[in-house]
Design an enzyme around this catalytic site. Structure first.
Site, PDB file in Angstrom:
ATOM      1  N   HIS A  56       0.946  -1.089  -0.089  1.00 23.36           N
ATOM      2  CA  HIS A  56      -0.076  -0.078  -0.220  1.00 23.36           C
ATOM      3  C   HIS A  56       0.956   1.422   0.017  1.00 23.36           C
ATOM      4  O   HIS A  56       1.895   1.419   0.573  1.00 23.36           O
ATOM      5  CB  HIS A  56      -1.114  -0.021   1.219  1.00 23.36           C
ATOM      6  CG  HIS A  56      -0.491   0.042   2.389  1.00 23.36           C
ATOM      7  ND1 HIS A  56      -0.238   1.459   2.944  1.00 23.36           N
ATOM      8  CD2 HIS A  56      -0.197  -0.807   3.403  1.00 23.36           C
ATOM      9  CE1 HIS A  56       0.347   1.232   4.371  1.00 23.36           C
ATOM     10  NE2 HIS A  56       0.136  -0.211   4.625  1.00 23.36           N
ATOM     11  N   ASP A  86       6.080   0.729   6.555  1.00 23.89           N
ATOM     12  CA  ASP A  86       4.706   0.690   6.423  1.00 23.89           C
ATOM     13  C   ASP A  86       4.197   1.667   5.371  1.00 23.89           C
ATOM     14  O   ASP A  86       3.888   2.809   6.176  1.00 23.89           O
ATOM     15  CB  ASP A  86       3.928   0.429   7.744  1.00 23.89           C
ATOM     16  CG  ASP A  86       2.558   0.050   7.897  1.00 23.89           C
ATOM     17  OD1 ASP A  86       2.091  -0.130   7.015  1.00 23.89           O
ATOM     18  OD2 ASP A  86       2.031   0.562   8.859  1.00 23.89           O
ATOM     19  N   GLU A 140      -4.978   2.487   2.724  1.00 23.99           N
ATOM     20  CA  GLU A 140      -5.209   1.360   3.570  1.00 23.99           C
ATOM     21  C   GLU A 140      -5.160   1.292   5.172  1.00 23.99           C
ATOM     22  O   GLU A 140      -5.943   0.604   5.686  1.00 23.99           O
ATOM     23  CB  GLU A 140      -3.924   0.138   3.219  1.00 23.99           C
ATOM     24  CG  GLU A 140      -3.965  -1.345   3.862  1.00 23.99           C
ATOM     25  CD  GLU A 140      -3.571  -1.174   5.367  1.00 23.99           C
ATOM     26  OE1 GLU A 140      -3.540  -2.286   5.972  1.00 23.99           O
ATOM     27  OE2 GLU A 140      -2.789  -0.167   5.858  1.00 23.99           O
ATOM     28  N   GLU A 141      -4.305   2.118   5.268  1.00 20.71           N
ATOM     29  CA  GLU A 141      -4.226   2.405   6.911  1.00 20.71           C
ATOM     30  C   GLU A 141      -5.588   2.724   7.543  1.00 20.71           C
ATOM     31  O   GLU A 141      -5.779   2.291   8.631  1.00 20.71           O
ATOM     32  CB  GLU A 141      -3.232   3.731   7.467  1.00 20.71           C
ATOM     33  CG  GLU A 141      -1.816   2.988   7.018  1.00 20.71           C
ATOM     34  CD  GLU A 141      -1.081   2.036   7.749  1.00 20.71           C
ATOM     35  OE1 GLU A 141      -1.933   1.580   8.511  1.00 20.71           O
ATOM     36  OE2 GLU A 141      -0.110   1.719   7.533  1.00 20.71           O
ATOM     37  N   ASP A 160       3.154  -6.267   3.391  1.00 19.85           N
ATOM     38  CA  ASP A 160       2.797  -5.177   4.353  1.00 19.85           C
ATOM     39  C   ASP A 160       3.023  -5.656   5.579  1.00 19.85           C
ATOM     40  O   ASP A 160       2.348  -5.502   6.460  1.00 19.85           O
ATOM     41  CB  ASP A 160       1.229  -4.760   4.151  1.00 19.85           C
ATOM     42  CG  ASP A 160       0.755  -3.876   5.006  1.00 19.85           C
ATOM     43  OD1 ASP A 160       1.898  -2.926   5.492  1.00 19.85           O
ATOM     44  OD2 ASP A 160      -0.237  -3.605   5.280  1.00 19.85           O
ATOM     45  N   HIS A 202       3.389   2.749  12.969  1.00 19.90           N
ATOM     46  CA  HIS A 202       2.504   3.618  13.262  1.00 19.90           C
ATOM     47  C   HIS A 202       3.071   4.814  14.156  1.00 19.90           C
ATOM     48  O   HIS A 202       2.336   5.131  14.916  1.00 19.90           O
ATOM     49  CB  HIS A 202       1.105   3.120  13.826  1.00 19.90           C
ATOM     50  CG  HIS A 202       0.530   2.421  12.833  1.00 19.90           C
ATOM     51  ND1 HIS A 202      -0.916   1.912  12.928  1.00 19.90           N
ATOM     52  CD2 HIS A 202       0.655   1.860  11.472  1.00 19.90           C
ATOM     53  CE1 HIS A 202      -1.499   1.082  12.206  1.00 19.90           C
ATOM     54  NE2 HIS A 202      -0.420   1.046  11.028  1.00 19.90           N
TER      55      HIS A 202
END
Lengths: 459, 459
Positions: free
Chosen positions: B276, B288, B321-322, B347, B418
């Site tokens: 992504h 990520d 995506e997130e 991912d 994140h």
């Protein structure tokens, strides 16, 4: 065989210094090894100070709360005469801070103001970035290459056990702002003086020397500095916006917190054991330097628990170290002419001690060698007999006072130093215990003899 | 001996699937091992996207810049028909955020808003903290214990190679805000769903379900959460101030970026390789998921460099995506009824692949086993033949589409996931190469045969 030789050496020392004795190697070993088994005292102080006070920037109300906490704590631990020696100092505080690349690749960066940075004002400053890979490269640049721009200085600091990179690779922080200002830069950002790869900038004090006009000065985190270099290497002009709303708030009170283990002979010069109570404002100052004040006090407490030393052990938790050694200099101004048996300071984290240096003079060589023997079972190497180290005590050591320096493993230290990451979880209890064991052994050697408490006193 | 057996298996596969062949183990091995020796493509994409675009939150202008960058990049690499399939989605953005303990031990804490948090407004909210050690404990509490307070939820997530802690210990983020809101809390902060000890909170998406009113919801960094528990354990009432100026900005455009390695037989279902393109806003989304889109495209490029595959390889860099798998769901809505030979997604960072799972169906068992044999020299274990995994492709796998899942070592993943620490320096080039080698080997097996370029074409 070795033990016999040591005993002979100690006997000769004892005759040279009739007023005192060194406890037997066996007794020192028992005191040392008991400290290895116990989390008492040092963890308690480190955990308490970082939790109940938290960050404690020099000269702020938080540092005042730390002094009150310290007096209560040292008193509760049974030390004598816990007190504050106050002094005044100029205070600088951090405000809002942010940075972003405007062109060619818009993105935010993580920045922290350096101590004594000028303010950008809330609106910030924007300008083209001019990058240098060292302070020397900035120094060599013509003013015309810098004037009106934001200077960026990179460097290549790597982790070393002895922390020796801090001197050389700290130059961008110490000299960069003055040089940038003198060449007409509108601001400066440096690569953090750190060895980690976290998005947490390393602050630290700097000053504008030689009449240089203060300009905004900040540190980018290491990943941001590396990103800056990648962006610059693309070859397009790079513009940046920088917001550092710092403030010089004028003169405020700080102070040293002092307490003692009273010696049996108060006329003898005391042993000074120390660390610094203040911290930078972003973290809770666990490795810098809650663990240091904890190690010093825990070792003194373990001696006190064992009996009465001949010499007084004086605990000093210095104030305002980070921003200019104000506490150490105030102590020196008040007490620097009084004889001290030895000065010691713990201010390099809480990782294991790997080396002992001392500067006790040739007449006290046997004492220095006894320290080395007492520490060898902890894996500690005997280094120099002609130097000791410490931040606050540095000026007094330079004045010629005797000292002992227990060198801590600094491999991790500059990953965390002066960042928000300086928190309790970075302290390894096992290594903290090794520190206390080493300090306890040194204090036992220096104590002049510890009189065991009479059994009747205990009942 | 083993090689002979493999060859026999491949022959039987070839007869079952007359339209295609699997390249010889030797050829697959050469392609795989060449990828192990080269930083080309995958590092270039990861470095370029994270440097030239940086953070790229779903639905923002930064994600739009990322799509433009992606189309240019994929075109420059020689892929066919690089294009954007746009879709609309609701967009949430982060604003100012801060937290502090007011009583009993005043100090700042580090917080990040969770995706879809309500705003506190710039003035923030203050209240007493009520702490729970799990979502279950919050669920069991009477409303009266929570009403008007700020909920804090702790947990005990630890690092696991397979990332399995994220499901169980992510519950405070996924369910906590709804539960806290339903019980009348004025806000919620959770211990970051992470396995590190950095002062960098882990954000992540959540939603208010069952009609629960949105309240401000944030994550404390792990050291701050531990500090909060130490403070709470002192037993005095704890009050906190929380500022989270988040904003729901309405519907905006996102999109998937798609390109192809055209197959010799366009009538055959394509192989979909994906990652992504969007990232959270604090870091540059290196693990990520810049490395994921890079691995997928690099493997496709290495097949393209080797010749023309029988089947089309379709590269999909999903958007958004997130914040809720919007890209994967849009692709499914458009293409979910079209047959695909296999779906794959990267991912989970860029650390080494340790296991291959697949779900190709019993009729294609020989193909699945050939994949296992091709990966074993990389130390990759053959796992299940009945499952595959992936975030964006998850719904389509659940629909019954075939897939191959290359499991990455996630031991470090939730240290960084994140957070602002998700930056290029966290990508290990050697492990990134191993990923590309594994993906290349899988694509070679799935390709249906790669026709080597004619020498005349090269001249």
């Amino acid at each position: 065989m070795i033990r016999t030789l040591v005993a002979a050496a100690l006997l000769s020392t004892a005759s040279a210094l009739p007023a005192q004795t060194i406890p037997s190697p066996e007794r020192i070993g028992l005191l040392r090894d008991a400290a290895l088994e116990s989390d008492q005292y040092a963890w308690d102080i480190t955990e308490g100070l970082t939790t109940e006070v938290g960050p404690r920037l020099a000269g702020t109300e938080a540092e005042a709360r730390a002094r009150d906490w310290a007096v209560r704590k040292l008193t509760a631990m049974g030390f004598a005469n816990a007190r504050i020696e106050p002094f005044d100092m100029p205070v600088w505080t951090r405000g809002e801070e942010s940075a972003e690349i405007i062109e060619p690749f818009p993105q935010k960066m993580v920045v922290a103001a350096l101590g004594n940075s000028a303010s950008t004002g809330p609106q910030g400053v924007s300008g083209e970035v001019v990058a240098f890979d060292s302070v020397d490269a900035l120094r060599a640049a013509p003013d015309s290459a810098v004037r009106g721009k934001i200077v960026f200085i990179d460097h290549r600091m790597m982790a070393n056990q002895d922390g020796s990179g801090y001197g050389q690779f700290g130059a961008p922080r110490r000299q960069g702002p003055t040089l940038a200002s003198q060449k007409g830069a509108i601001a400066i950002v440096i690569r953090s003086v750190g060895t980690d790869h976290d998005r947490l900038p390393h602050t630290g004090v700097m000053s504008f020397d030689n009449g240089a006009k203060p300009i905004p000065a900040g540190a980018l985190s290491v990943p941001d500095a590396e990103q800056m270099m990648r962006i610059i290497k693309r070859g397009k002009p790079v513009t940046m916006r920088l917001v550092l709303v710092s403030k010089s708030v004028g003169t405020r009170q700080s102070g040293n917190v002092i307490a003692e283990v009273p010696g049996r002979d108060p006329s003898l010069p005391p042993i000074l054991v120390s660390g610094h109570l203040d911290s930078w404002d972003q973290g809770t100052g666990a490795i810098d330097d809650a663990s240091g004040v904890a190690i010093a006090a825990a070792a003194a407490k373990r001696i006190m628990d064992a009996g009465r030393p001949l010499r007084t052990i004086r605990i000093v938790w210095f104030g305002a170290e980070e921003v200019g050694l104000f506490g150490g200099l105030d102590y020196r101004a008040r007490h620097g002419k009084e004889p001290h048996h030895a000065l010691m300071e713990s201010d390099f984290g809480a990782d294991r001690i790997y080396r002992v240096n001392s500067k006790l003079g040739t007449a006290r060589r046997a004492e220095a060698e006894a320290i080395g023997k007492a520490l060898a079972p902890l894996g500690i190497v005997t280094g120099s007999f002609e130097q000791a180290e410490g931040s606050d005590i540095g000026p007094m050591l330079a004045d010629g006072m005797p000292g002992v320096g227990l060198s801590q493993d600094g491999t991790r230290y500059f990953d965390i130093h002066h960042t928000a990451n300086d928190t309790l979880d970075k302290v390894d209890p096992a290594q903290l215990r090794q520190n206390v064991a080493a300090w306890t052994a040194v204090l036992a050697v220096l104590s002049g003899g510890i009189e065991e408490p009479k059994r009747s006193k205990r009942r």
